[in-house]
Every structure is written in C-alpha cells, then in structure tokens.
Design a protein around this motif. Structure first.
Motif, PDB file in Angstrom:
ATOM      1  N   VAL A 339       0.859  -1.182   0.000  1.00  0.00           N
ATOM      2  CA  VAL A 339       0.000   0.000   0.000  1.00  0.00           C
ATOM      3  C   VAL A 339       0.898   1.234   0.000  1.00  0.00           C
ATOM      4  O   VAL A 339       2.099   1.145   0.263  1.00  0.00           O
ATOM      5  CB  VAL A 339      -0.924   0.024   1.250  1.00  0.00           C
ATOM      6  CG1 VAL A 339      -1.894  -1.148   1.220  1.00  0.00           C
ATOM      7  CG2 VAL A 339      -0.109   0.012   2.540  1.00  0.00           C
ATOM      8  N   PRO A 340       0.346   2.397  -0.316  1.00  0.00           N
ATOM      9  CA  PRO A 340       1.142   3.621  -0.184  1.00  0.00           C
ATOM     10  C   PRO A 340       1.712   3.734   1.228  1.00  0.00           C
ATOM     11  O   PRO A 340       1.067   3.327   2.204  1.00  0.00           O
ATOM     12  CB  PRO A 340       0.133   4.732  -0.475  1.00  0.00           C
ATOM     13  CG  PRO A 340      -0.905   4.081  -1.342  1.00  0.00           C
ATOM     14  CD  PRO A 340      -1.013   2.669  -0.844  1.00  0.00           C
ATOM     15  N   LYS A 341       2.909   4.290   1.330  1.00  0.00           N
ATOM     16  CA  LYS A 341       3.578   4.336   2.638  1.00  0.00           C
ATOM     17  C   LYS A 341       2.715   4.979   3.713  1.00  0.00           C
ATOM     18  O   LYS A 341       2.759   4.577   4.881  1.00  0.00           O
ATOM     19  CB  LYS A 341       4.907   5.081   2.513  1.00  0.00           C
ATOM     20  CG  LYS A 341       5.976   4.317   1.761  1.00  0.00           C
ATOM     21  CD  LYS A 341       7.355   4.918   1.990  1.00  0.00           C
ATOM     22  CE  LYS A 341       7.472   6.329   1.484  1.00  0.00           C
ATOM     23  NZ  LYS A 341       8.839   6.868   1.688  1.00  0.00           N
ATOM     24  N   SER A 342       1.923   5.976   3.324  1.00  0.00           N
ATOM     25  CA  SER A 342       1.088   6.671   4.310  1.00  0.00           C
ATOM     26  C   SER A 342      -0.047   5.798   4.841  1.00  0.00           C
ATOM     27  O   SER A 342      -0.696   6.153   5.831  1.00  0.00           O
ATOM     28  CB  SER A 342       0.495   7.940   3.693  1.00  0.00           C
ATOM     29  OG  SER A 342      -0.354   7.610   2.601  1.00  0.00           O
ATOM     30  N   LYS A 343      -0.285   4.652   4.194  1.00  0.00           N
ATOM     31  CA  LYS A 343      -1.410   3.789   4.576  1.00  0.00           C
ATOM     32  C   LYS A 343      -0.972   2.514   5.280  1.00  0.00           C
ATOM     33  O   LYS A 343      -1.815   1.655   5.578  1.00  0.00           O
ATOM     34  CB  LYS A 343      -2.217   3.407   3.321  1.00  0.00           C
ATOM     35  CG  LYS A 343      -2.719   4.577   2.501  1.00  0.00           C
ATOM     36  CD  LYS A 343      -3.730   5.419   3.251  1.00  0.00           C
ATOM     37  CE  LYS A 343      -4.307   6.520   2.353  1.00  0.00           C
ATOM     38  NZ  LYS A 343      -5.251   7.384   3.085  1.00  0.00           N
ATOM     39  N   VAL A 344       0.319   2.357   5.544  1.00  0.00           N
ATOM     40  CA  VAL A 344       0.790   1.105   6.141  1.00  0.00           C
ATOM     41  C   VAL A 344       0.156   0.866   7.509  1.00  0.00           C
ATOM     42  O   VAL A 344      -0.279  -0.250   7.819  1.00  0.00           O
ATOM     43  CB  VAL A 344       2.333   1.091   6.239  1.00  0.00           C
ATOM     44  CG1 VAL A 344       2.804  -0.161   6.986  1.00  0.00           C
ATOM     45  CG2 VAL A 344       2.956   1.127   4.853  1.00  0.00           C
ATOM     46  N   ALA A 345       0.079   1.887   8.340  1.00  0.00           N
ATOM     47  CA  ALA A 345      -0.532   1.712   9.659  1.00  0.00           C
ATOM     48  C   ALA A 345      -1.996   1.304   9.537  1.00  0.00           C
ATOM     49  O   ALA A 345      -2.464   0.411  10.261  1.00  0.00           O
ATOM     50  CB  ALA A 345      -0.403   3.000  10.480  1.00  0.00           C
ATOM     51  N   ARG A 346      -2.721   1.946   8.620  1.00  0.00           N
ATOM     52  CA  ARG A 346      -4.130   1.576   8.392  1.00  0.00           C
ATOM     53  C   ARG A 346      -4.242   0.124   7.940  1.00  0.00           C
ATOM     54  O   ARG A 346      -5.130  -0.612   8.384  1.00  0.00           O
ATOM     55  CB  ARG A 346      -4.735   2.492   7.321  1.00  0.00           C
ATOM     56  CG  ARG A 346      -5.073   3.896   7.767  1.00  0.00           C
ATOM     57  CD  ARG A 346      -6.506   3.998   8.300  1.00  0.00           C
ATOM     58  NE  ARG A 346      -7.505   3.475   7.375  1.00  0.00           N
ATOM     59  CZ  ARG A 346      -8.003   4.149   6.335  1.00  0.00           C
ATOM     60  NH1 ARG A 346      -7.577   5.383   6.079  1.00  0.00           N
ATOM     61  NH2 ARG A 346      -8.926   3.612   5.575  1.00  0.00           N
ATOM     62  N   MET A 347      -3.338  -0.283   7.059  1.00  0.00           N
ATOM     63  CA  MET A 347      -3.384  -1.651   6.550  1.00  0.00           C
ATOM     64  C   MET A 347      -3.126  -2.639   7.676  1.00  0.00           C
ATOM     65  O   MET A 347      -3.798  -3.675   7.782  1.00  0.00           O
ATOM     66  CB  MET A 347      -2.343  -1.818   5.436  1.00  0.00           C
ATOM     67  CG  MET A 347      -2.381  -3.182   4.756  1.00  0.00           C
ATOM     68  SD  MET A 347      -3.916  -3.471   3.851  1.00  0.00           S
ATOM     69  CE  MET A 347      -4.332  -5.122   4.407  1.00  0.00           C
ATOM     70  N   TYR A 348      -2.171  -2.331   8.517  1.00  0.00           N
ATOM     71  CA  TYR A 348      -1.868  -3.225   9.638  1.00  0.00           C
ATOM     72  C   TYR A 348      -3.076  -3.335  10.571  1.00  0.00           C
ATOM     73  O   TYR A 348      -3.450  -4.433  10.999  1.00  0.00           O
ATOM     74  CB  TYR A 348      -0.651  -2.728  10.408  1.00  0.00           C
ATOM     75  CG  TYR A 348      -0.179  -3.719  11.445  1.00  0.00           C
ATOM     76  CD1 TYR A 348       0.754  -4.698  11.118  1.00  0.00           C
ATOM     77  CD2 TYR A 348      -0.699  -3.692  12.738  1.00  0.00           C
ATOM     78  CE1 TYR A 348       1.160  -5.632  12.068  1.00  0.00           C
ATOM     79  CE2 TYR A 348      -0.293  -4.627  13.691  1.00  0.00           C
ATOM     80  CZ  TYR A 348       0.641  -5.584  13.341  1.00  0.00           C
ATOM     81  OH  TYR A 348       1.032  -6.516  14.272  1.00  0.00           O
ATOM     82  N   GLU A 349      -3.698  -2.214  10.875  1.00  0.00           N
ATOM     83  CA  GLU A 349      -4.858  -2.230  11.768  1.00  0.00           C
ATOM     84  C   GLU A 349      -6.027  -2.990  11.142  1.00  0.00           C
ATOM     85  O   GLU A 349      -6.767  -3.699  11.833  1.00  0.00           O
ATOM     86  CB  GLU A 349      -5.254  -0.800  12.120  1.00  0.00           C
ATOM     87  CG  GLU A 349      -4.238  -0.128  13.047  1.00  0.00           C
ATOM     88  CD  GLU A 349      -4.375   1.382  13.108  1.00  0.00           C
ATOM     89  OE1 GLU A 349      -5.247   1.928  12.383  1.00  0.00           O
ATOM     90  OE2 GLU A 349      -3.623   2.018  13.862  1.00  0.00           O
ATOM     91  N   GLU A 350      -6.194  -2.853   9.811  1.00  0.00           N
ATOM     92  CA  GLU A 350      -7.231  -3.630   9.121  1.00  0.00           C
ATOM     93  C   GLU A 350      -6.957  -5.120   9.272  1.00  0.00           C
ATOM     94  O   GLU A 350      -7.857  -5.919   9.502  1.00  0.00           O
ATOM     95  CB  GLU A 350      -7.271  -3.255   7.642  1.00  0.00           C
ATOM     96  CG  GLU A 350      -8.001  -1.968   7.337  1.00  0.00           C
ATOM     97  CD  GLU A 350      -9.481  -2.070   7.670  1.00  0.00           C
ATOM     98  OE1 GLU A 350     -10.131  -3.068   7.287  1.00  0.00           O
ATOM     99  OE2 GLU A 350      -9.994  -1.159   8.346  1.00  0.00           O
ATOM    100  N   GLY A 351      -5.687  -5.506   9.139  1.00  0.00           N
ATOM    101  CA  GLY A 351      -5.326  -6.911   9.287  1.00  0.00           C
ATOM    102  C   GLY A 351      -5.647  -7.433  10.671  1.00  0.00           C
ATOM    103  O   GLY A 351      -6.171  -8.553  10.823  1.00  0.00           O
TER     104      GLY A 351
END
Length: 458
Positions: A339-351
């Motif tokens: 994902v775009p670097k700015s969205k990595v935290a969001r992606m982790y939380e979604e996981g």
C-alpha cells in the motif's frame, strides 16, 4: 496424449547433454513453496544452453504441450507448480556467470545462477547486485526476474526490474529474442525487457540476463529501535523521511513475529520491547546518516541505538530474513500486499481487525520504507485434529478481506511474490476488465497457442 511427443523429445535430446526425467523422478519438480499442489508432469527436462531450450520449445509448440519453466522452486504464489501433462523446463543447469564487467558495471548471467552466489563472485570486484529477496541464498536470478522480486533493499535500490538491462529469451515457438541494451540508458522502441520482468514464465523462457551492478558500499550502519506499538514505529519511519536520509533497508517486525523468531531460533528479541524497527544505511555517510536516524527515532518515542557490534547487527538481519518458522501445527495463510507508505498503519490495523473478526491470530513483518507487508493469519491445529485436515474456511475468507483492504487503500494484491495461481482471483479487481483483456492479448502475441505456464498469472 499419444507417445509421439515424448519419443521425439527423447530423440532430440539424445544429441544434446540435456537430461530428461520421467516417472517418479519428476516428483521433486511439481511444487513450489506456496502450498499450492502441482499436477503430474509428463516429464522434466534440464537444458544446459539456449539452443537446447529452443529445441525443447519447438517440439512442445508443434505438439501443443504445456511448458512450465522452473528455477529453484522458492516461489510463494504457485507460479512454478506443474500443470497436468506439462513438460517442466528446469533452469538449474543454466547456472553460469558468463561475464563480469567492472568497467561497465554489468554482469551477464544465465537464469539458474543463485542470487547470493552472484554477489559472492562480485565481491572481489568491489561490486554487488542490489536486489535481495529474503530467499537470496537459495533463489535464482531467473526466478527473481520472473516474479520481479523485491527484497529488503527495494526502497533505495528498487526491485529486480530496476537492475535488469537486457534479456535473452526463447519464445514459445523456439524463436530467439534479445531485448534491451548493455548501456544504462536506452529508449529505442517499446521496453520489452520490462515486459518480460514479472511475466512469470508466460511470455517466454529467459536464458540470459544482463544485470546492472553497483559499487559495494564503503560502509554500512545498522540502527535498532524498539517501540510500544506498530503505529508508533511507523511514525518513526515517517520521521526518517523528514530527515532527508534514504535508508538502504527499513524493516518492521511486530510482536507476534518477534515471538515466533524467539521460539523458532532461540533468540530473545522480545526482551527488548514490543515492536522492532531495523534500519540500515550505506555509503560514505552511513554512520552520520545512522546517527540522524537514531535522533529522529528517539523523537518519536523509539528506544533507538546504532549497533557498533557488526556481529550483533548481522545476527539481527539474519533473524529478520530467516528466523521465523512453525514451532507447532498451524493452519496458516500468508499474504504479500503493498500500500502507499502513508497507509501502512491503516493496513496493519485492518489486518488485526480481520483476524479478530474471524478468530485468527495475526502477525506481520513489513518492508516499512516501501509499504510492502507480509501478513500471516493463522489458527492452531487442535491436538484432536490431524494436521492434514483442510484449513477452516475462515482463513480463506480472511485472506480475501485482507487483499481487498489493500486494494481499497490504493494498494496492490502482490508487492513482490507474483500472481501465480494463489492471487488470480483478485487480478481483475486490480487491473479492471479492460486492463486484464489487454494483458491477455499481449500474451497471445508472444504465445499464441497458450502453452507457456498456462493457468498462471494472466
């Protein structure tokens, strides 16, 4: 299928040095490391040069026999698994480093050369090949090219495509093709080299590659930083960007992954903290850049230090690359999304949310500087159940949600492992109907009979 093709193949290979494996000898060549089961192959051929590859493909084309090209079989998406009645073409004997040119900073290699072996050969020339997948000690250059492999150094040095200048390819009908150029610059015609990189054996068989080399860094420096949470560690990564330093490597290891490494490798990484961020700088300013990174990470709450003990640093990097493993029976599914670097935290939380919703454990490591995550969803296999029992459907449903979450955040279904067979169901979701149709049309130009790695990627 009648015996005409096998008979003609045996006759053609009798005049060459290429072994032909049949019967039970084909079994080690049917699968890769994805867990996707390969079908029974007709035979396995091990050509030793481009001419033998061309001979094999001409016969396969004439008889419309599927051909699956295989390197070391380290792939994680099923791209090298055999299909029913196919001929597996192994590149393991195409393993020569043909040329190393320190002056031009290029090497010419055959596809079966092991990634790490190339760098061993280059070290004496003060050069190295930058792409470094975690499997670099066992994966081949040809397999890396087929999947456009990434690795730990991708944020600074790019993925495999960024280091491939030219390719020698044999097309489905046996036609020899050379793409690209030896020079770093070159814009003549369409970029067919880039088209073959990442094509997963569906457009042709790569028999040679001219790859770009770089000077060995005069110095490297490693920074370790423990954080209380993944989000805090990713705040640290963003702070690194604000310093202007471009790290060679920035790897995030979450707490479940640290615990797994400790259990599997006998390390004690979890004693240091909850989440580990490992960063490496390289070049003449490596130490100064590392000190800037230490300062930046401390400003974001990280327990950061520059590792002056090279053995300690090397041990940590090795644990990141190969320290994880299964210490108990698990049903598990691993993913590779970016994902775009700015969205990595969001992606982790979604996981994490997806794992909780399906009653699954969630863990992930990430190439934090380029947005590529490798999440793992798992559930322990009960003692009363044999490990061979199929995984519960929640794993597949959770994997589907995970990939779709990456797409919704502007990401991709695969950052570096390729599509193979395990990712095909999401292909159209990312490419769109028109894009997918166009790409399939391009494949038909190179492989009109559809014999090259059928059912994979496109």
């Amino acid at each position: 299928m009648n015996d005409t093709f096998p008979r003609e193949l045996r006759q053609a290979l009798a005049e060459t040095s290429a072994p032909l494996l049949e019967g039970a000898d084909v079994l080690p060549y049917l699968d890769d490391r994805s867990g996707a089961a390969g079908a029974r192959a007709l035979a396995v051929v091990l050509p030793g040069d481009a001419a033998e590859v061309a001979t094999v493909l001409r016969l396969a084309h004439r008889h419309r026999v599927p051909v699956v090209t295989r390197g070391a079989g380290t792939g994680l998406s099923g791209g090298a698994t055999a299909v029913g009645g196919c001929l597996v073409l192994s590149t393991e004997r195409l393993n020569r480093i043909v040329e190393i040119s320190p002056e031009d900073e290029v090497a010419v290699v055959q596809p079966g050369v092991i990634n790490a072996d190339l760098n061993t050969a280059l070290a004496g020339h003060g050069l190295y090949y930058a792409p470094d997948p975690a499997s670099h000690a066992i994966s081949t250059i040809g397999g890396n090219i087929a999947t456009n492999a990434g690795g730990l150094r991708s944020a600074k040095y790019g993925v495999t495509r960024d280091s491939v200048l030219a390719l020698d390819v044999v097309l489905a009908d046996g036609t020899a093709l050379r793409t690209g150029h030896r020079s770093v610059k070159g814009v003549t015609g369409l970029d067919l080299t880039a088209l073959f990189v990442g094509s997963e054996g569906t457009l042709g068989v790569i028999v040679g590659a001219t790859v770009r080399l770089r000077p060995l860094p005069v110095a490297t420096a490693t920074v370790s930083a423990y954080y209380p949470s993944v989000r805090a560690a990713l705040d640290g990564v963003r702070q690194i960007s604000r310093t202007g330093v471009v790290p060679a490597i920035a790897e995030l290891i979450d707490h479940p992954s640290l615990r797994n490494i400790d259990e599997n490798s006998g390390s004690r990484l979890t004693d240091g903290g909850h989440v580990l961020l490992l960063v490496q700088t390289d070049g003449h300013a490596a130490v100064a850049e590392a000190e800037d990174i230490v300062t930046a990470l401390r400003h974001t709450g990280g327990d950061a230090r520059r590792l002056t003990d090279e053995a300690e640093a090397e041990r940590l990097w090795e644990l990141r690359r190969s320290g994880r493993g299964r210490t108990r029976p698990l049903w598990t599914v691993g993913e590779d999304v970016a994902v775009p670097k700015s969205k990595v935290a969001r992606m982790y939380e979604e996981g994490e949310r997806i794992g909780r919703r399906h009653g699954l454990d969630f863990a992930s490591v990430a190439h934090a500087a380029d947005g590529n995550l490798h999440p793992v969803l798992s559930r322990p296999v009960p003692e009363s159940v044999a490990a061979t029992v199929p995984a519960p459907p929640e794993l597949d449903a959770a994997a589907d949600e995970l990939v779709r979450a990456a797409l919704a955040l502007g990401g991709t279904i695969t950052g570096e492992h390729g599509v193979g067979v395990t990712k095909r169901r999401w292909l159209e979701d990312e490419l769109g109907p028109a894009g997918l149709a166009l790409q399939r049309g391009i494949k038909a130009v190179f492989d009109p009979l559809g014999i090259l790695n059928p059912g994979k990627a496109l």
